[in-house]
Design an enzyme around this catalytic site. Structure first.
Site, PDB file in Angstrom:
ATOM      1  N   ASP A 109     -13.702  34.171 -38.525  1.00 19.54           N
ATOM      2  CA  ASP A 109     -14.835  35.047 -38.767  1.00 19.54           C
ATOM      3  C   ASP A 109     -14.281  36.459 -38.958  1.00 19.54           C
ATOM      4  O   ASP A 109     -13.436  36.903 -38.197  1.00 19.54           O
ATOM      5  CB  ASP A 109     -15.768  35.019 -37.540  1.00 19.54           C
ATOM      6  CG  ASP A 109     -17.215  35.054 -37.941  1.00 19.54           C
ATOM      7  OD1 ASP A 109     -17.589  35.965 -38.696  1.00 19.54           O
ATOM      8  OD2 ASP A 109     -17.978  34.178 -37.493  1.00 19.54           O
ATOM      9  N   ASP A 210     -18.887  38.208 -42.099  1.00 19.43           N
ATOM     10  CA  ASP A 210     -20.125  38.594 -41.437  1.00 19.43           C
ATOM     11  C   ASP A 210     -20.856  39.597 -42.341  1.00 19.43           C
ATOM     12  O   ASP A 210     -20.229  40.512 -42.894  1.00 19.43           O
ATOM     13  CB  ASP A 210     -19.743  39.263 -40.106  1.00 19.43           C
ATOM     14  CG  ASP A 210     -20.927  39.469 -39.209  1.00 19.43           C
ATOM     15  OD1 ASP A 210     -21.598  38.477 -38.907  1.00 19.43           O
ATOM     16  OD2 ASP A 210     -21.181  40.625 -38.807  1.00 19.43           O
ATOM     17  N   GLU A 267     -21.695  35.515 -45.326  1.00 22.19           N
ATOM     18  CA  GLU A 267     -23.059  35.558 -44.820  1.00 22.19           C
ATOM     19  C   GLU A 267     -23.757  36.685 -45.569  1.00 22.19           C
ATOM     20  O   GLU A 267     -23.333  37.842 -45.509  1.00 22.19           O
ATOM     21  CB  GLU A 267     -23.067  35.855 -43.322  1.00 22.19           C
ATOM     22  CG  GLU A 267     -24.478  35.911 -42.766  1.00 22.19           C
ATOM     23  CD  GLU A 267     -24.555  36.628 -41.421  1.00 22.19           C
ATOM     24  OE1 GLU A 267     -25.403  36.260 -40.618  1.00 22.19           O
ATOM     25  OE2 GLU A 267     -23.768  37.570 -41.190  1.00 22.19           O
ATOM     26  N   HIS A 331     -25.053  29.823 -35.201  1.00 22.70           N
ATOM     27  CA  HIS A 331     -25.174  30.503 -33.901  1.00 22.70           C
ATOM     28  C   HIS A 331     -26.282  31.552 -33.869  1.00 22.70           C
ATOM     29  O   HIS A 331     -26.525  32.152 -32.821  1.00 22.70           O
ATOM     30  CB  HIS A 331     -23.833  31.155 -33.570  1.00 22.70           C
ATOM     31  CG  HIS A 331     -23.479  32.232 -34.559  1.00 22.70           C
ATOM     32  ND1 HIS A 331     -23.135  31.954 -35.860  1.00 22.70           N
ATOM     33  CD2 HIS A 331     -23.479  33.576 -34.451  1.00 22.70           C
ATOM     34  CE1 HIS A 331     -22.923  33.088 -36.495  1.00 22.70           C
ATOM     35  NE2 HIS A 331     -23.116  34.091 -35.662  1.00 22.70           N
ATOM     36  N   ASP A 332     -26.895  31.830 -35.022  1.00 23.67           N
ATOM     37  CA  ASP A 332     -27.968  32.829 -35.049  1.00 23.67           C
ATOM     38  C   ASP A 332     -29.353  32.195 -35.131  1.00 23.67           C
ATOM     39  O   ASP A 332     -30.352  32.911 -35.158  1.00 23.67           O
ATOM     40  CB  ASP A 332     -27.813  33.743 -36.279  1.00 23.67           C
ATOM     41  CG  ASP A 332     -26.628  34.666 -36.165  1.00 23.67           C
ATOM     42  OD1 ASP A 332     -26.244  35.014 -35.032  1.00 23.67           O
ATOM     43  OD2 ASP A 332     -26.075  35.034 -37.214  1.00 23.67           O
TER      44      ASP A 332
END
Ligand code: NOJ
Length: 543
Positions: A109, A210, A267, A331-332
């Site tokens: 990430d 991200d 993302e 995870h969000d």
């Protein structure tokens, strides 16, 4: 009939990031090897056989760099080191080596938009208006004691925080502990590119970026226009998606392309969530990101029409020579399939897994999805996620989908020997890896079978995608075709048996189904589907 063609025609065209299955590990929650209640890299190494057995091709690790953890690692204070909670650089190298020797790729990430407020760059930048890094973050004077403009952070209050030392405001698109970098400053860009190069040289196979669409915002800091949308009363026009973001992803691509076989997935964050046109734009017609997430599917109700339209819309936006990826959870988000599954009944999860693993595009599986982990309800005093703390009880945050992996029915679900950083769902006694490995027909073994089937059928990885039934009467059906193989996927979203009679001049045999008892042959796609049944048929001859 519309058919979306792909461009790789031969098995030797195997590209892991296109044709493989990517598994997201939230390192805090995978396995705790040192009994501090938090998962770590040695824990992932200990459980590596599980990952091999699952059949995945790559792992995306949520952030592992050193961080004060205001946002569980999405606030990095040193991009070159591993946070001691997770282990050491030596552990990371060991993980890479084990992964590579098993032909599994590792994606890191990469948080480029912001750092931690404890990063030495910010410490220096905020120390005065006159220092070597004074322009590394986005600083501005206020107006009449108010922030420089009306931009809001993801936490829906002003995105500006006053700094007393500089007597200026700095921008933070997320928490105030996550100041946004000034990507217009070439030194920032060079520092970040050097850092990415460091990890590529070390052997990582790629990056998940991200909020990649946040790096560039309006240089003139214009106010966002007002809107009447619920929650956020502004259209996020100027605080992200600056044109330079497209140049950035193309420059990153050039760096990545200097290395063999690496990839990037971005993302692309939008409000409201899910914007396929925007996500696909970051592929830059094949010159930008390799893959981009679109979250529209995660926000669909369990409705065949809506799900079909969502998939088709996503595919329509994928530029020629580019490749989609598909995802149900991360995870969000809440664990998607769990939202619709009744107690003790995995049928919807099985159906959605079959969809995910047979659609055109790279599937991403979120840890625990394969055993049917549920959204865990976390009491207020145990919430760790800053979003949960901020918005409780309207929104209870993201911890519900971040709870420790349920390995067994032993204490702490076999995740740790001590109390875990988040509570474990009380269902761990029944929903766990150990039980499911023993049960030939468990959800876990179902995922394993599907992943293997996908590997063995070129049509599922490389084939064209052609819709047959577009959500009508609760059914989605599509054909995947490559060279000599034609497969048909039939998915019944109804909670009742449904008859399908579709004229397609061929005979079919059942290759795989959510329903064990199904092993028939069909002519002309005449079939009675069980409630929530999903089936893969293989064409065996023309009628
Ligand atoms: C998106 C990440 O997925 C999320 O977990 C994080 O809070 C924000 N970006 C800020 O980095």
């Amino acid at each position: 009939m519309t058919s979306i063609q792909q461009h790789n025609k031969h098995p030797h065209d195997y590209l892991w990031w296109k044709h493989g299955v990517i598994y997201q590990i939230y390192p805090r929650s995978f396995y705790d090897a040192n009994d501090d209640g938090i998962g770590d890299l040695p824990g992932i190494i200990k459980k590596f056989d599980y990952l091999i057995d699952l059949g995945i091709d790559a792992i995306w690790l949520s952030p592992i760099n050193t961080s004060p953890m205001y946002d569980c690692g999405y606030d990095v204070s040193d991009y070159y080191s591993i946070d001691p909670i997770f282990g050491t650089l030596k552990d990371f190298k060991e993980l890479l080596a084990i992964a590579h020797s098993n032909n599994i790729h590792i994606i890191m990430d990469m948080v480029l938009n912001h750092t931690s407020q404890l990063h030495p760059w910010f410490v220096e930048s905020s120390s005065s208006r006159y220092n070597m890094k004074n322009d590394w973050y986005i600083w501005h004077d206020g107006f009449n004691g108010k922030p420089p403009n009306n931009w809001k952070s993801a936490y829906l209050s002003s995105a500006w925080e006053k700094n007393e030392m500089r007597r200026q405001y700095y921008l933070h698109s997320f928490l105030k502990e996550q100041p946004d970098l000034n990507w217009h400053n070439q030194q920032v860009k060079h520092a970040m590119f050097d850092m990415m190069q460091y990890w590529l040289d070390l052997g990582v196979d790629g990056f998940r970026f991200d909020v990649i669409n946040y790096c560039y915002k309006d240089k003139n800091l214009r106010n966002n226009p007002f809107s009447f949308k619920p929650f956020n009363d502004q259209i996020e026009k100027y605080n992200k998606n600056g044109l330079e973001s497209y140049i950035l992803v193309q420059e990153i691509r050039k760096l990545i392309d200097k290395y063999d076989n690496r990839m990037t997935v971005g993302e692309v964050f939008s409000y409201p969530p899910g914007n396929p046109a925007l996500s696909a734009s970051y592929l830059c017609k094949g010159k930008g990101l390799h893959l981009a997430f679109d979250f529209s599917l995660l926000y669909q109700p369990f409705d065949s029409h809506k799900i079909y339209r969502c998939i088709k819309n996503w595919y329509n936006h994928i530029p020629e020579h580019c490749w989609p990826c598909n995802v149900l959870s991360n995870h969000d988000q809440q664990r998607y399939a769990d939202k619709f599954s009744q107690e003790d009944n995995d049928s919807i999860k099985r159906l959605m897994a079959l969809l995910l693993l047979t659609l055109w595009g790279t599937p991403f599986i979120y840890y625990g999805e394969e055993i049917g982990m549920k959204n865990t309800s976390i009491p207020l005093h145990k919430i760790v996620d800053p979003a949960g703390k901020r918005f409780w009880p309207i929104y209870k945050g993201r911890d519900c989908a971040r709870t420790p992996m349920q390995w067994s029915d032993e204490a702490n679900a076999g995740f740790s020997h001590t109390m875990c950083w988040l509570p474990i769902d009380s269902n761990y006694r029944t929903i766990n890896v150990k039980h499911q490995l023993k049960d030939r027909y468990s959800l876990l073994n179902y995922y394993k079978d599907l992943i293997r089937l996908r590997k063995n059928h070129y049509a599922l990885t490389h084939g064209s995608w052609e819709p047959l039934i577009k959500g009508k009467n609760g059914i989605i059906a599509y054909i995947r075709k490559a060279d000599s193989e034609t497969l048909c996927m039939l998915l019944n979203f109804n909670d009742h048996a449904t008859h399908i009679h579709h004229h397609y001049e061929a005979q079919w045999k059942v290759l795989f189904s959510t329903h064990r008892s199904r092993f028939e042959h069909f002519a002309d796609l005449r079939i009675d589907c069980y409630p929530f049944e999903a089936t893969i048929l293989q064409k065996i001859g023309d009628l």
